[in-house]
Design an enzyme around this catalytic site. Structure first.
Site, mmCIF file in Angstrom:
data_model
loop_
_atom_site.group_PDB
_atom_site.id
_atom_site.type_symbol
_atom_site.label_atom_id
_atom_site.label_comp_id
_atom_site.label_asym_id
_atom_site.label_seq_id
_atom_site.Cartn_x
_atom_site.Cartn_y
_atom_site.Cartn_z
ATOM 1 N N ASP A 440 0.853 -1.171 0.000
ATOM 2 C CA ASP A 440 0.000 0.000 0.000
ATOM 3 C C ASP A 440 0.903 1.240 0.000
ATOM 4 O O ASP A 440 2.111 1.134 0.249
ATOM 5 C CB ASP A 440 -0.904 -0.024 1.239
ATOM 6 C CG ASP A 440 -1.816 1.172 1.316
ATOM 7 O OD1 ASP A 440 -2.346 1.575 0.269
ATOM 8 O OD2 ASP A 440 -2.002 1.708 2.420
ATOM 9 N N LYS A 441 0.336 2.394 -0.282
ATOM 10 C CA LYS A 441 1.137 3.617 -0.299
ATOM 11 C C LYS A 441 0.925 4.443 0.960
ATOM 12 O O LYS A 441 1.833 4.614 1.767
ATOM 13 C CB LYS A 441 0.819 4.472 -1.531
ATOM 14 C CG LYS A 441 1.671 5.740 -1.624
ATOM 15 C CD LYS A 441 1.147 6.709 -2.636
ATOM 16 C CE LYS A 441 -0.085 7.443 -2.155
ATOM 17 N NZ LYS A 441 0.187 8.384 -1.034
ATOM 18 N N THR A 442 -0.291 4.951 1.124
ATOM 19 C CA THR A 442 -0.558 5.880 2.207
ATOM 20 C C THR A 442 -0.408 5.187 3.553
ATOM 21 O O THR A 442 -1.086 4.207 3.834
ATOM 22 C CB THR A 442 -1.967 6.468 2.073
ATOM 23 O OG1 THR A 442 -2.096 7.062 0.778
ATOM 24 C CG2 THR A 442 -2.220 7.509 3.144
ATOM 25 N N GLU A 652 -3.994 20.581 0.366
ATOM 26 C CA GLU A 652 -4.567 21.900 0.619
ATOM 27 C C GLU A 652 -4.230 22.367 2.020
ATOM 28 O O GLU A 652 -3.919 23.533 2.238
ATOM 29 C CB GLU A 652 -6.081 21.863 0.412
ATOM 30 C CG GLU A 652 -6.520 22.354 -0.954
ATOM 31 C CD GLU A 652 -7.964 22.820 -0.944
ATOM 32 O OE1 GLU A 652 -8.714 22.407 -0.051
ATOM 33 O OE2 GLU A 652 -8.325 23.598 -1.832
ATOM 34 N N PHE A 693 -12.252 22.342 -7.749
ATOM 35 C CA PHE A 693 -11.319 21.365 -8.327
ATOM 36 C C PHE A 693 -12.037 20.056 -8.645
ATOM 37 O O PHE A 693 -12.931 19.632 -7.931
ATOM 38 C CB PHE A 693 -10.194 21.098 -7.325
ATOM 39 C CG PHE A 693 -9.287 19.976 -7.705
ATOM 40 C CD1 PHE A 693 -8.171 20.208 -8.479
ATOM 41 C CD2 PHE A 693 -9.559 18.661 -7.305
ATOM 42 C CE1 PHE A 693 -7.337 19.164 -8.836
ATOM 43 C CE2 PHE A 693 -8.726 17.627 -7.658
ATOM 44 C CZ PHE A 693 -7.617 17.885 -8.424
ATOM 45 N N ARG A 749 5.550 17.313 -4.809
ATOM 46 C CA ARG A 749 4.256 17.491 -5.467
ATOM 47 C C ARG A 749 4.081 18.975 -5.752
ATOM 48 O O ARG A 749 4.094 19.799 -4.835
ATOM 49 C CB ARG A 749 3.132 16.988 -4.564
ATOM 50 C CG ARG A 749 3.296 15.532 -4.163
ATOM 51 C CD ARG A 749 2.669 15.232 -2.811
ATOM 52 N NE ARG A 749 1.234 15.339 -2.783
ATOM 53 C CZ ARG A 749 0.410 14.311 -2.913
ATOM 54 N NH1 ARG A 749 0.902 13.100 -3.087
ATOM 55 N NH2 ARG A 749 -0.886 14.464 -2.853
ATOM 56 N N ASP A 831 -4.969 5.861 -4.163
ATOM 57 C CA ASP A 831 -4.730 7.248 -4.577
ATOM 58 C C ASP A 831 -4.820 7.401 -6.088
ATOM 59 O O ASP A 831 -4.740 6.436 -6.840
ATOM 60 C CB ASP A 831 -3.348 7.711 -4.102
ATOM 61 C CG ASP A 831 -3.337 7.968 -2.612
ATOM 62 O OD1 ASP A 831 -4.429 8.150 -2.044
ATOM 63 O OD2 ASP A 831 -2.253 7.975 -2.018
#
Length: 1343
Positions: A440-442, A652, A693, A749, A831
């Site tokens: 997994d990433k997160t 954000e 967005f 990012r 993601d």
């Protein structure tokens, strides 16, 4: 023959135990049948009832109606056993091991006295011991699961029963119940939201238990039910009917309809709270239970607990089956030989060797019966070829290896004190054979913490501190120390001849390139710090101050000399400690932001040039941060006097937090305004419009008005913003693009920022046309896109931001080392594509020197097929034109010539390929029609990243590789969405991080950080596999050598099943005489130490190819044991056949001969284990030499104290020189070829392990003559690289734009004092304060 069969009746006292054996056999069979039935509790219902659910119907507050459907209760169960079924179920699982079933059959045979020459105790005690030890271990593991289940089931929740709120345990909640949830509480089941404490029925949830994400998500109830408030009476009388989809595992989808008051109301996923979510920033909410217990989406994604066995276990089952056939062959041979001997010879000696009473007197019939009985007798005598102690020893070794993992302080995460934990004891050696890692990433690769790292404003880059001498970046490691980094290439000339010199070995297997990190001295630090504060880090500075050689003439020469003399530390030397770095004084001079009352102490920024520019009122910098403070959909909240933000994405939140810390603080918002504090001055902006967005626009804009001036602020992907910039900004665009490439190359990012001033009349005209497009029923989306394009053009570029999604410590180094070891890593994440690609670059899964990155993002089956075939053809073309490479054997290196670079890191002729595939494309790629095509393309890529995948898709990808690649897989994750993947893989690893314990509870091993996988696999996994293989090879060798002596003896005792050895010796040979040395070997053995295991990851290679224990290695061990038994039997047989002692008395008796062979056997196998042991510890010395001493002591005690049958036999033999001569001759004949064979292979054809072991010994000898440099690990350091790719990555989903401008998310700033209605203050939701507006398009909100 008829008389013989009649003798088996119970009336014959000689066989009274035969019925016992038959009853035992029948009982075991019935027991296994009962276990089979009890392990399938739903078998009966599945046979007689159709449980397929096509639609779910629910009536809230109506348990009688809901009970008829027999919906699942909210009780969950992840355990495997109960008190009732534990014994049969566990025995059923254990007897799946062929060896356990084999020994059960032997035990039954030993209960028949006429065919057994050994007591049943010799088999019953070890078998019962093995079953008990394994059962206790399984019971303990399942007890932990029961305890975890009870903790969850006993959680409390408020349930509406009979019109009153009652506190109930989660397990008592049923479908159709209305429950009350409060702030910071877990949601008990999947519920339909009815009402909340927040305006317009909104609530906020955290889904970290489901997907590992800690950012908040909003949910909203139906307008028709939100007026219920917390009026228990109205909620209790709610009698609508809900019809929805049946239980499924799709976390992001829900379809249903609420029928109430003769109206139908559509239900979607935005109105559903899932079990495992946490209610945040919401005082209370009410919901009706839709799915409970095992039907919840969380549990549907958990998968079933599977019984996992290692590949060695499966191989052992096959080998044991082969040994059984070999044993039966020997028994059959002895049966035929016995029948022939009894027919030709034995019948003539019946007066001396009388037949048993149950044997018929006829010669042919009697010989046949005797031969038949001998068959079973030899099956018992020769059964030690696979002793039950094998599995006892295996379980003990695995248990001890698990303790070594648990006790390893190097696997402890110091900040939290969390240790690695082996949650199972049966899979340790499988850790040394992992070929695929699915991660997994997160929360697994990343910390899910976004930090504002760098930025570009008006062509100037901020965030870098430049070394004034070299022009290279200085980086800040985690301790706050400044370090200088540069890359250098090592010599390409390597000598592969190991015997030339030890240094040649070091160069041979060293890394291709190294990275120097130099710590700055105090004087350097002061000069660089002063220079950094005085000179802005602009591109012009770099061009004007450096000459052609890259030197700074203005800088003092002494500083340059000092820099050259600073110490160099090899980043790749993972073995070195950080003692040297700890002696350095850390410099933590971050920018001082304490003058800002809203600053956050956790925010760190080290480039003082940015604060200097803000202090000088630089208009570009002020406009930059003003944009960040205004252009977003973040919500603010006052929590006990502390300003806190809630955002849809951590990106954000990081940007707004950066603006806050630099003095531009977002304070609050209303549907019509945004209030910020700019350097202490409050500014209020009128919010005219939000262009929110989404993943198609890849940008968001806000239109604000202040002091009569209207301005559009925009932020988005660089490719999107650059297309909409006003002409005449070429220089600014060039420098900003350079900075963007640099940021993206560092894995950051990025977002571009721009603005545009609008004319008032133009905006009013645009707003009218936008309104028309928003309410249009014909081609609405196309019209809105045209309106957006019109206003979001001719923008003025302001700059760019660079956010770091912080990787966990050591992730890039871990992935690089695992890749060198031959392990392929696939990232499976929920993601979006841009986010996953950026993390791929950050953690070195993706590199700029790759030939191509294939992206599969089609939506239809035909398009996915076309993309896969296209990429497959490209790979084939590249492979066809590439130079053929020599395959490297990591075991023997037999194909490589002397002097050839056999261990270079470049295992491919090119940079390889990478594959990125989206979830909607993966749906088609995993279909039976295309799955092999997908796997063919993916398996030829160095890296694979699957984006937007569901938990079920993660499990399907793992299962696909398991089925077709036949490779050992490992899945690692930290959230509940990873549980199914973890359970599907051969080995599941849970990250015990911030996102709960769902993954850990379902895992086989748990670690605190991803980087600990490196040590878990390359050290503990490789050692466990190496030890287990060495243990098994030796074990089969010593038991073949022991057992086959009986076979050779059969030729001289008329195949009568007479044993060569003392029965006591047969019983304790594997229990006392040879068990402890081999246990020490299996627990402590290592070929190279932990440091070199990590430093040279290709040592992991033999495990990938099953090189250390396979069928071939087994046959070699068996053949070695076969030859050893020959020598052991026939040399003493020749020596003692007509042998005489010094007094002229014969020594050719069976007991003396058996004692001599037994003694030499113990000595030979002990010498053999001495040769097999590479790593000597105190335990090895105690067990090896102690076993020899114990053998002689026990022989003396048994024979002389207890009075055994062989009393005096060994003492008599040891009193003669012939014993010592025979022993020496036998040992030399057996050991000399072994030593010669090993010397030849180590000297002429050394393996990588041999080379590293030689280097290890050489380093130990030279340790006193040289000083080793410790390594300074800088987990945050990266290799900078140029890239033209976009570093853009932003929010995962649409923001709060619609909610903000609709006013639904807001509370009035000046509420009117009102009376309470429905249990809630009326001033929370006054209709008079709502903004009247036409429903906007999904991506735009109009005010």
């Amino acid at each position: 023959m008829s008389e013989w069969w009649r003798s088996w009746l119970p009336g014959d006292p000689s066989v009274l135990q035969c019925p016992t054996a038959l009853l035992l056999t029948g009982g075991v069979v019935l027991f296994c049948i009962a276990a089979y039935v009890m392990t399938r509790p739903y078998l009966y219902s599945h046979l007689f009832y159709d449980n397929t659910e096509t639609e779910r119907r629910i009536k809230p507050n109506n348990p009688e109606f809901n009970a008829q459907f027999n919906y699942a209760k909210n009780y969950i169960k992840t355990s495997k056993y109960t008190l009732l079924n534990f014994i049969p179920y566990n025995l059923f699982e254990q007897f799946q091991r062929l060896a356990n079933f084999y020994f059960l059959c032997l035990l039954v045979l030993q209960l028949i006295p006429v065919i057994s020459s050994l007591t049943p105790v010799t088999t019953a005690v070890p078998l019962i011991g093995v079953l008990m030890v394994t059962g206790i271990k399984d019971a303990y593991d399942d007890f932990q699961r029961h305890r975890s289940d009870n903790q969850v089931n006993r959680r409390k929740s408020y349930v509406l029963r009979n019109g009153q709120l009652a506190e109930e345990m989660w397990s008592k909640v049923e479908v159709g119940d209305v429950i009350r949830m409060e702030n910071n509480q877990f949601v008990a089941a999947d519920v339909l939201l009815l009402s909340t404490s927040e305006p317009n029925g909104l609530c906020y949830i955290e889904t970290s238990e489901l997907d590992g994400e800690t950012n908040l998500k909003s949910k909203q109830c139906l307008p028709e039910t939100e007026d219920f408030g917390q009026d228990v009476g109205r909620i209790g009388s709610f009698q609508g009917e809900i019809r929805c989809e049946p239980p499924n595992n799709q976390l992001n989808k829900f379809d249903g309809t609420l029928y109430w008051d003769n109206q139908a109301h559509s239900l979607d996923n935005d109105k559903i709270l899932l079990r495992g979510c946490i209610l945040r920033n919401t005082q209370w909410c009410y919901g009706v239970v839709i799915f409970a217990g095992k039907d919840t989406k969380l549990m549907m994604n958990s998968g079933k607990t599977k019984f996992k066995r290692t590949s060695i276990d499966r191989l052992l089952n096959f080998i044991i089956l082969g040994i059984v056939f070999f044993l039966l062959s020997m028994c059959l041979f002895c049966t035929v030989a016995c029948g022939i001997w009894e027919t030709l010879t034995g019948q003539h000696f019946r007066i001396y060797l009388p037949w048993d009473s149950l044997v018929p007197p006829e010669p042919a019939g009697g010989a046949a019966v005797i031969a038949l009985l001998v068959f079973f007798s030899y099956a018992i005598v020769l059964n030690t070829v696979v002793p039950i102690s094998l599995y006892v020893s295996v379980e003990v070794i695995r248990l001890c290896q698990s303790f070594l993992i648990n006790w390893d302080v190097a696997l402890c995460y110091a900040p939290t004190g969390v240790h690695a934990k082996a949650r199972t004891t049966t899979l340790n050696e499988e850790l040394g054979q992992i070929e695929y890692i699915f991660s997994d990433k997160t929360g697994t690769l990343t910390q899910n913490i976004m930090t504002f790292n760098k930025c570009s404003i008006a062509g100037r880059s901020f965030g870098d501190i430049i070394d004034p001498r070299t022009g290279e970046s200085l980086e800040i490691n985690e301790s706050g120390t400044w370090v200088r980094k540069k890359t250098k290439k090592s010599s390409s000339k390597r000598n592969a001849n190991l015997r030339t010199s030890p240094e040649a070995t070091v160069d041979l297997i060293g890394p291709l390139d190294e990275t120097e990190v130099n710590l700055l001295s105090d004087e350097e630090y002061r000069q660089v710090d002063a220079w950094a504060r005085q000179s802005p880090s602009t591109p012009e500075f770099c061009r004007s101050d450096f000459n052609g050689t890259g030197q700074l003439g203005q800088f003092p020469g002494s500083l340059g000399r000092e820099m050259e003399q600073s110490c160099s530390i090899d980043l790749l030397d993972l073995s070195s400690s950080d003692s040297e770095s700890s002696q350095q004084k850390p410099y933590t001079r971050s920018v001082d932001l304490s003058h800002n009352p809203y600053h956050e102490s956790s925010f760190k920024f080290y480039d003082h040039a940015l604060t200097d520019a803000l202090d000088a009122n630089d208009p570009s910098c002020e406009l930059f941060f003003r944009l960040l403070a205004l252009c977003h959909t973040v919500m603010s909240e006052d929590n006990n006097g502390k300003l806190e933000y809630q955002a849809q994405s951590p990106d954000e939140a990081a940007l707004v937090s950066a603006a806050r810390n630099f003095g531009f603080v977002f304070l609050s918002r209303t549907p019509n305004s945004i209030t910020i504090s700019a350097k202490g001055t409050e500014e209020v902006y009128e919010l005219l419009c939000i262009l929110d967005f989404n993943n198609v626009r890849k940008r968001m804009s806000v239109i604000l008005k202040r002091d009569g001036k209207i301005r559009l602020y925009c932020k988005g992907a660089d490719s999107i913003i650059y297309e909409r910039l006003k002409d005449g900004q070429e220089s600014l665009k060039y420098h900003t693009q350079e900075h963007l490439n640099k940021f993206a190359g560092e894995g950051l990012r990025t977002l571009c920022l721009a603005y545009k001033d609008l004319d008032g009349e133009y905006f009013q005209d645009w707003k009218a046309r936008h309104h028309e497009a928003a309410i249009s029923l014909d081609r609405r989306e196309e019209k809105l896109d045209a309106i957006y394009e019109e206003i979001e053009k001719d923008l003025i570029l302001l700059g760019a931001t660079a956010i770091e999604d912080k990787l966990q410590d050591g992730v890039p180094q871990t992935i690089a080392n695992l890749a060198v070891a031959g392990i392929k890593i696939w990232v499976l994440t929920g993601d979006k594509q841009e986010t996953a690609i950026n993390i791929g670059y950050s953690c070195q899964l993706l590199t700029d020197d790759m030939l191509d990155i294939f992206i599969i993002d089609a939506h239809t089956a035909s398009e996915v097929e076309d993309q896969l075939k296209k990429y497959r053809e490209e790979i084939r073309n590249v492979n066809a034109t590439s130079q053929p490479q020599t395959n490297l054997s990591v075991v023997t290196f037999s194909d490589e010539g002397v002097g050839q670079d056999t261990l270079s890191d470049a295992g491919e002729p090119n940079g390889g390929f990478a594959l990125v595939i989206n979830g909607h494309s993966l749906v088609w790629a995993l279909s039976p029609k295309f799955e092999q095509l997908f796997l063919e393309v993916a398996s030829q890529c160095k890296s694979v990243i699957c984006c937007r995948v569901t938990p079920l898709q993660k499990a399907l990808v793992v299962d696909l590789v398991k089925r077709y690649k036949k490779a050992v897989t490992l899945a690692v994750g930290d959230g509940a969405n990873d549980v199914s993947m973890i359970k599907t893989a051969h080995i599941g690893v849970g990250i015990s991080g911030q996102e709960g314990l769902q993954a850990v509870l379902a895992s086989d091993y748990s670690v605190a950080q991803f980087r600990f996988l490196e040590r878990l696999l390359l050290v503990h996994g490789r050692w466990s596999y190496y030890r287990m293989c060495k243990f098994l090879r030796y074990f089969f060798y010593k038991n073949f050598a022991f057992t086959l002596c009986h076979f050779w003896f059969a030729f001289f005792v008329a195949f009568s099943a007479q044993t060569l050895f003392d029965p006591m010796f047969i019983s304790v040979y594997n229990l006392f005489y040879t068990s402890m040395p081999v246990l020490a070997l299996g627990i402590f053995e290592q070929d190279v130490n932990a440091v070199n295991s990590i430093k040279f990851p290709r040592l992991y290679g033999p495990g990938l190819s099953n090189a250390l224990f396979n069928k071939r290695e087994f046959f070699r061990s068996a053949l070695h044991g076969f030859l050893t038994s020959c020598v052991l039997f026939f040399i003493p047989f020749g020596a003692y056949y007509n042998g005489m002692d010094q007094d002229g008395r014969s020594m050719a008796d069976q007991q003396t001969f058996g004692s001599v062979v037994a003694t030499i056997l113990v000595i030979v196998v002990t010498v053999q284990i001495c040769l097999d042991t590479s790593y000597w510890t105190m335990f090895n010395h105690i067990t090896i030499w102690g076993s020899l001493i114990f053998y002689f002591l026990l022989q003396y005690f048994y024979n002389f104290v207890i009075g055994g049958e062989y009393v005096g036999a060994l003492a008599k033999a040891m009193g003669e020189p012939m014993f010592y001569f025979t022993s020496l001759l036998t040992i030399v004949v057996l050991m000399l070829p072994v030593m010669a064979w090993r010397f030849y292979w180590v000297d002429v054809h050394p393996t990588l392990s041999d080379k590293v072991r030689f280097k290890q010994r050489h380093d130990a000898k030279m340790a006193s003559k040289r000083s080793d440099h410790d390594m300074l690990r800088t987990p945050s350091a990266r290799r900078s690289r140029r890239s033209i790719r976009s570093g853009y990555a932003f929010a995962h989903q649409e923001g709060f734009g619609r909610l903000i401008t609709s006013g639904k998310i807001m509370r009035p700033r000046h509420p009117k004092p009102g009376a309470m209605s429905n249990g809630r203050a009326s001033n929370l939701r006054p209709d008079a304060n709502r903004v009247s507006m036409v429903a906007p398009a999904p991506s735009t909100v109009e005010v």
